[in-house]
Structures are given as C-alpha cells and as structure tokens.
Design an enzyme around this catalytic site. Structure first.
Site, PDB file in Angstrom:
ATOM      1  N   ASN A 180      13.480  24.675 -31.493  1.00 27.53           N
ATOM      2  CA  ASN A 180      12.499  24.652 -32.584  1.00 27.53           C
ATOM      3  C   ASN A 180      12.467  26.045 -33.179  1.00 27.53           C
ATOM      4  OD1 ASN A 180      11.810  22.142 -31.709  1.00 27.53           O
ATOM      5  ND2 ASN A 180       9.774  22.694 -30.955  1.00 27.53           N
TER       6      ASN A 180
ATOM      7  N   LYS B 142       3.928  17.326 -39.373  1.00 24.87           N
ATOM      8  CA  LYS B 142       2.645  17.863 -38.921  1.00 24.87           C
ATOM      9  C   LYS B 142       2.969  19.160 -38.210  1.00 24.87           C
ATOM     10  CE  LYS B 142      -1.724  16.589 -38.395  1.00 24.87           C
ATOM     11  NZ  LYS B 142      -2.523  16.360 -39.613  1.00 24.87           N
TER      12      LYS B 142
ATOM     13  N   TRP C 165      12.804  18.128 -37.471  1.00 20.80           N
ATOM     14  CA  TRP C 165      12.441  18.237 -38.884  1.00 20.80           C
ATOM     15  C   TRP C 165      13.440  19.237 -39.458  1.00 20.80           C
ATOM     16  CZ3 TRP C 165      10.860  22.120 -42.268  1.00 20.80           C
ATOM     17  CH2 TRP C 165      10.319  21.678 -43.484  1.00 20.80           C
TER      18      TRP C 165
ATOM     19  N   GLU D 110      -7.785  19.322 -52.944  1.00 19.46           N
ATOM     20  CA  GLU D 110      -7.481  18.547 -51.736  1.00 19.46           C
ATOM     21  C   GLU D 110      -7.169  17.085 -52.083  1.00 19.46           C
ATOM     22  OE1 GLU D 110      -6.644  19.061 -48.886  1.00 19.46           O
ATOM     23  OE2 GLU D 110      -7.131  17.309 -47.701  1.00 19.46           O
TER      24      GLU D 110
ATOM     25  N   LYS E 144      -3.700  15.182 -51.218  1.00 24.32           N
ATOM     26  CA  LYS E 144      -3.621  13.928 -50.447  1.00 24.32           C
ATOM     27  C   LYS E 144      -2.760  12.910 -51.184  1.00 24.32           C
ATOM     28  CE  LYS E 144      -4.561  14.865 -47.301  1.00 24.32           C
ATOM     29  NZ  LYS E 144      -5.018  16.165 -46.934  1.00 24.32           N
TER      30      LYS E 144
ATOM     31  N   ARG F 167       5.342  15.010 -35.514  1.00 19.86           N
ATOM     32  CA  ARG F 167       5.564  16.390 -35.941  1.00 19.86           C
ATOM     33  C   ARG F 167       6.852  16.573 -36.723  1.00 19.86           C
ATOM     34  NH1 ARG F 167       3.092  20.463 -32.655  1.00 19.86           N
ATOM     35  NH2 ARG F 167       1.229  19.537 -31.822  1.00 19.86           N
TER      36      ARG F 167
ATOM     37  N   HIS G 247      -7.685  24.535 -70.787  1.00 17.77           N
ATOM     38  CA  HIS G 247      -6.787  25.660 -71.023  1.00 17.77           C
ATOM     39  C   HIS G 247      -5.339  25.312 -70.716  1.00 17.77           C
ATOM     40  CE1 HIS G 247     -10.288  28.145 -71.736  1.00 17.77           C
ATOM     41  NE2 HIS G 247     -10.833  27.546 -70.691  1.00 17.77           N
TER      42      HIS G 247
HETATM   43  C1  F6R Z   1      -1.953  18.301 -45.726  1.00 16.18           C
HETATM   44  C2  F6R Z   1      -1.597  18.951 -44.483  1.00 16.18           C
HETATM   45  C3  F6R Z   1      -1.002  20.311 -44.533  1.00 16.18           C
HETATM   46  C4  F6R Z   1      -1.681  21.208 -43.489  1.00 16.18           C
HETATM   47  C5  F6R Z   1      -1.012  22.595 -43.459  1.00 16.18           C
HETATM   48  C6  F6R Z   1      -1.717  23.539 -42.503  1.00 16.18           C
HETATM   49  O1  F6R Z   1      -2.531  17.051 -45.512  1.00 16.18           O
HETATM   50  O2  F6R Z   1      -1.779  18.411 -43.435  1.00 16.18           O
HETATM   51  O3  F6R Z   1      -1.117  20.860 -45.805  1.00 16.18           O
HETATM   52  O4  F6R Z   1      -3.037  21.320 -43.810  1.00 16.18           O
HETATM   53  O5  F6R Z   1       0.307  22.442 -43.067  1.00 16.18           O
HETATM   54  O6  F6R Z   1      -1.727  23.042 -41.212  1.00 16.18           O
HETATM   55  P1  F6R Z   1      -2.700  23.603 -40.106  1.00 16.18           P
HETATM   56  O7  F6R Z   1      -4.087  23.272 -40.509  1.00 16.18           O
HETATM   57  O8  F6R Z   1      -2.276  22.903 -38.858  1.00 16.18           O
HETATM   58  O9  F6R Z   1      -2.492  25.086 -40.037  1.00 16.18           O
END
Ligand code: F6R
Length: 610
Positions: A100, A605, A74, A483, A487, A27, A506
C-alpha cells in the site's frame, strides 16, 4: 485505499485472507490477489475486478497452505488488470510482495534494475520493491527487506514472503498503516485491525520505519536498523468499530449509515454534555483550562467531506466561541508555510484517521511545535494516535464510500467543541444551556428529517436524467451546498457544483437553463429572504428549483418546483438536519441511474496516497 491481510498459523490461510479482504474491500476494489505457501512452493492467485472475481478464481484453483499474504487494490500506477494486481513476484518467483502506498522514486529504481537485466511484468511502482528485495535476498528475508527499503522514497505498508522461508511473513510501514495481530491459531498482519476481528485477540500497531517478522507462533518488531523495537500489545477490542458492519436489512451501506445518524449523533454526545456547568467535556483533548483560554486561533485542516464539516466548524467557532478559524485543504496546507503563532491550535478532521494529506498536515504542524488536535472516527488510526489530543466521533464503522454519518457527527462534535471553548470565554451559562438543549433535541430532529425519504424518491425520479446540478445555500448552509454537490457527483456521476447562493450571479448562473436544476437550501433563518431572492433569480431564467425548506413553508412552495421539508432547528444545526435530504437525493438518483452506490467508480474509502 488498498488493503493488506496476512496470516501464518495452523489453519488454511486462504479463507482467512479472503474474509479479511472482504472486510477491507470498500477501501479499494479494482483488483485483488493472494499468495500462499506450502513447503517450498508459492501459490499466486490474482484477478482484476471486485473481490468476487478472486473468490471465484480461488474456488476453481485453490491456494493451499497455512501461510499467506493478500491485497485489495486501488490503482495508482498502472491500470486495473490481472498483471498489475498484487502480490507481485520476483523474476525467479522466490519473493512475493503486496504494497500500500506509493514508491515515489520507482522510475529511477526501475531503470537501474532494467539496466541490470530485470524484466518487469507490470506497470506498478510496487514491482520495483519486489525485485529489490529479491536482489538482496540470501536466505534472510528481514535483512533483504531492510536493505531494499533503504533505497525507497515514498510511502509503504508492505507484506513479503519468501519461498525459501515458508511460514515467515515480513511487514514494514512508512506512512501507510500496518498492525500485527496475535491469535490462538497463528499471527496476522493487516492494514486495519477491523480485518482481524474474530481472528486475533491482541494487536501491535507498527510505527513508521518499523519492520516486523511473523511466524506461526512468534512475532517480533524491529526498528529500521533491525534493533528490537519497544511496542505495546493491546486488546483488539479497543480498535474495532463500535457498531456492526453488516448491512442488516438495508440494500446498501450508504443507506444504512444515513439511517444510523440519529444514533450516531446520540453516541457522539454521550457523556459529553454537562448541564451543571452548561458546557461540554472531552476525555482526550489533553488541554488544561489555561491552555484552552489561551487559544486565539484555530486552523482546521481536512479533505473532502471532512473539509466541508470543517467549513461549518468555522461558522460555529466564530459564532459560539468567538475564536477566529481558518479552514484549509490538508493537501494545500501541508506545503504552505503560513505564519502560525504560539496560541494557534491545528485541528485535523478525518473519518478514517489515515488520509495521507491530513496526516502529513498534522505532522508538519507538530514538527513546527504547534498543538495538534483531531476529530476522528477510526479508533487507533494514525491520526488518532499522533495528534496531541482529540475527540472520537463514536459513529461506528463507515463503510459506504460516500461519507454520511461521519459528516453529521463531525458537525455535532464541532458544535460541542465550540460550546466548550465559548464557555471559557463570553458564552453565558444560559446561552450554553440553550446549545445543550438544542443538541439534545438533534437526534430526534434527524429522525424526523428521515421521514422525507418517500418525497425524495419522487423528486429523484424527476431529476435523475440531469447532467448538471447546482447546490446553493448561504451561511451555515453554504458548506452543506458543497457537501450536497459532492455527494451527488461521487455516487451518481452527475456534474454538480456547490456555491454560496448569492455568488452564483457572478458566473455559475450562466449554466442555468430548463435542464439544469438548482437545489436550494432555504429553511427559515436570518438569511431566508436573501436566499428566496436568489431562488427567484434562478426561476426567472427558467431553471427548475428543488428547495429543502422548513416544513409547511408556503412562501417556498409558491416559488420552488419541488419542495422537500425538514424540521426546524436553530440555524447552527441546520447543516446536520438538511444533510439528510441531500444524502438521500444523491442516493436515490444514483440508484435510479444504476450506479454502484457503495463502491463508486474510481473512488476508495480512506485515501492513503498523496
Ligand atoms: C466523500 C468522502 C471523501 C472523504 C475524504 C476524507 O464522501 O468520503 O471526500 O471525506 O477522502 O476522508 P477522511 O475523513 O477519512 O479523512
């Protein structure tokens, strides 16, 4: 983002804290620290860098004691350095605190504290809170925490210890999750129940503005005015991810999670498809048939990859259910004041269930009196608990920072929801049954799509040196182009942009040259010929083309430089199947560039700050 673990009990704290942090490290991973207490002494250990640095440090300088709090960071305020790592301590070293969230009024509070003579030792917003607690502390930690928090604007999940009260941990939350764990050898505190798996048997989730106090054998939760709070004690099992979170034989979580997609999709559908009525069922939607029938608009709100799944949802709901949909970034939606009428439902999509902007958008919608639903993966998360109803993905824990199986599972759940809504409207039982048949075949189609991995490796080797990549698709595959680009950029640090394939004329076509590859999403479907023309336009300008196409498509082979084949599925399910080569392409390119796939730089994350 950041993670918190605390323990007070009858065994050494530091191994428990380090193991809990290990489970939360994905995270946030720019620094970590812990503090333990023995008798009348606090033992502080903290290090910039990955958790391994803290482990080494603690091995060389053990932190003794059966009570402690810890943190994986983080960075928000101040760089990733030893001194900015948590825990922070008061000037006299009698209070230690981990946090946090973000203290929004920290600058004003810092000025006041500095004017009164406090010396700051870090650049963090958190240190302010630590000095405030110390300022109010006169032998009653919970009272001091309550007074300090009354001055704070922003969000927090905190854990605090005082040298003078060994064995006591005080925690509090506002907008950042915190859970108390109850085990046979002590009590625990964590920002995520998964950190406590195997340690605690029961958990108590704190609500916003609640404060808790833990000792070796007892725990209590109080409201912000310190009156006893009513809470529910639940089995921890209900809140743990339903897959195992080891990498198994895979070198990275991301790869494991890509390969888990056939099973994740099967889990998302399990028990939900109803062939007798040609529809889908969901246990947790909490909407009666009449309410469902009355929905005349859906607002989908989300961030990042979940936002891209929502964009696919827009096409799905409009086609299968004929319900108008608007999709909005949660960070924008939360501050807008859009007219929403009575029969609008707000649907939040989130893997973690803790994304700060998505949570705020959901709360704002609830405050305005709208029905809120969530599609969520993390069981027991804030969004799962606060939405009026919802659907779990059951995808199992997603540890790799780049979201993969959550995306395809979200699209799968959105398809089932669209089917469900469609069957209350115009969708005939025969059409409904076709959708069910298509969905049932989906896990196998994704299994087949995974067979492209070796081909993807060859393609990745050719393009790993690119500095710009375009991703182009139309209709259902336009969100997938976004997407795919996300990635690639997040894990390989190559600049990538997703565009509707026709829209590139465009503007973005100006980027095209022999060094700028374009990834075209061009499986057979209604707009196949149109996308082929867009591909020719790129070829005509010397741009290399990588095509994700239907297996055996000779027309595509004759134009594209490199083709990656995927099995044919109906158009509305193409985003799921075509996601696989894009995920693998990003993975293989990142790997060949030596990037840390599971923990890309600057990312975390679960984004629990605004
Ligand atoms: C990209 C990624 C982030 C999450 C975003 C939302 O691979 O993981 O863009 O999708 O931070 O996170 P959630 O879905 O947990 O609300």
């Amino acid at each position: 983002m950041c993670g918190i673990v605390g323990f007070t009990g009858r065994r050494e704290a530091s191994p428990v804290l380090l193991e809990g942090l290990r489970r939360l490290e994905y995270r946030g991973y720019d620094s970590a620290g812990l503090v333990t207490s023995t008798g009348n002494e606090l033992h502080l250990r903290k290090k910039a860098g990955r958790l391994a640095e803290l482990r080494k440090h603690v091995a060389a300088h053990p932190a003794p004691g059966c009570h402690g709090i810890s943190h994986t960071r983080w960075a928000t305020h101040g760089g990733a350095t030893d001194r900015n790592a948590h825990p922070h301590t008061s000037t006299a070293g009698d209070i230690a605190l981990v946090h946090n969230g973000v203290i929004e009024n920290y600058a004003a509070l810092k000025q006041q504290l500095q004017a009164a003579g406090t010396q700051f030792r870090s650049d963090t917003d958190t240190e302010v809170l630590c000095h405030l607690v110390a300022h109010y502390y006169q032998g009653d930690l919970i009272g001091a925490v309550q007074k300090a928090l009354a001055l704070v604007k922003g969000t927090y999940g905190i854990a605090v210890m005082a040298k003078g009260e060994p064995g006591l941990i005080v925690g509090a939350r506002l907008g950042s999750p915190l859970v108390v764990g109850i085990g046979t050898d002590g009590t625990y505190l964590a920002s995520d129940a998964n950190a406590l798996a195997g340690f605690a048997d029961k958990v108590v989730y704190l609500s916003d503005r609640q404060i808790c106090a833990l000792t070796e054998t007892e725990w209590e939760v109080r409201d912000h005015d310190l009156a006893p709070a009513s809470v529910s004690v639940q089995d921890i099992g209900a809140f743990l991810g339903d897959g195992d979170s080891d990498k198994g034989d895979f070198p990275h979580y991301m790869l494991k999670e890509i390969y888990e997609q056939p099973d994740a999709l099967a889990n998302a559908m399990r028990g939900r498809l109803d062939s007798a009525d040609s529809t889908a069922h969901f246990g947790g939607l909490n909407l009666g048939a009449q309410q469902l029938r009355q929905i005349d608009r859906v607002i989908m709100t989300a961030c990042g990859t979940s936002y891209h799944a929502a964009l696919v949802g827009e096409y799905l709901f409009e086609e299968l259910a004929r319900v108008p949909v608007e999709v909005e970034y949660a960070s924008e939606f939360r501050y807008r004041n859009p007219p929403i009428d009575r029969n609008t439902v707000v649907l939040a999509l989130t893997q973690s269930g803790e994304t700060a902007d998505t949570l705020a958008a959901l709360r704002e919608s609830k405050r305005m009196g709208h029905t809120t639903l969530a599609i969520c993966n993390a069981v027991g998360s804030s969004i799962a608990r606060e939405a009026d109803g919802g659907v779990y993905l059951h995808a199992g824990p997603e540890i790799g920072v780049a979201s993969t199986k959550a995306f395809t599972s979200q699209v799968c759940v959105l398809t089932m929801l669209a089917l469900y809504l469609g069957r209350t409207r115009h969708l005939s039982s025969i059409q409904g049954q076709h959708v069910i048949d298509d969905l049932r075949a989906l896990p196998d189609a994704v299994r087949k799509a995974l067979e492209c991995h070796d081909r993807v490796k060859e393609v990745a080797a050719r393009y790993a040196g690119a500095t710009n990549v375009l991703y182009l698709g139309r209709q259902y595959l336009y969100p997938l182009a976004l997407e795919g680009a996300l990635k690639l950029k997040e894990i390989s640090y190559i600049h990538a942009e997703g565009y509707p394939a026709a829209e590139m004329k465009h503007g973005p076509i100006a980027l095209v040259d022999e060094n700028t590859p374009s990834v075209f999403l061009v499986p057979r479907g209604n707009v196949f010929d149109k996308v082929m023309s867009n591909m020719q336009e790129i070829k005509a300008r010397g741009g290399p083309v990588i095509a994700v196409a239907s297996a055996g498509d000779r027309d595509v082979v004759s134009v594209a430089d490199d083709v990656i084949a995927v099995p044919d599925v109906p158009e509305y399910l193409q985003p799921v199947v075509a996601a696989v080569p894009l995920q693998l392409l990003a993975y293989e390119i990142a790997l060949s560039r030596g990037c840390d796939v599971d923990k890309p730089r600057n990312l975390a994350k679960s984004v629990t700050v605004e």
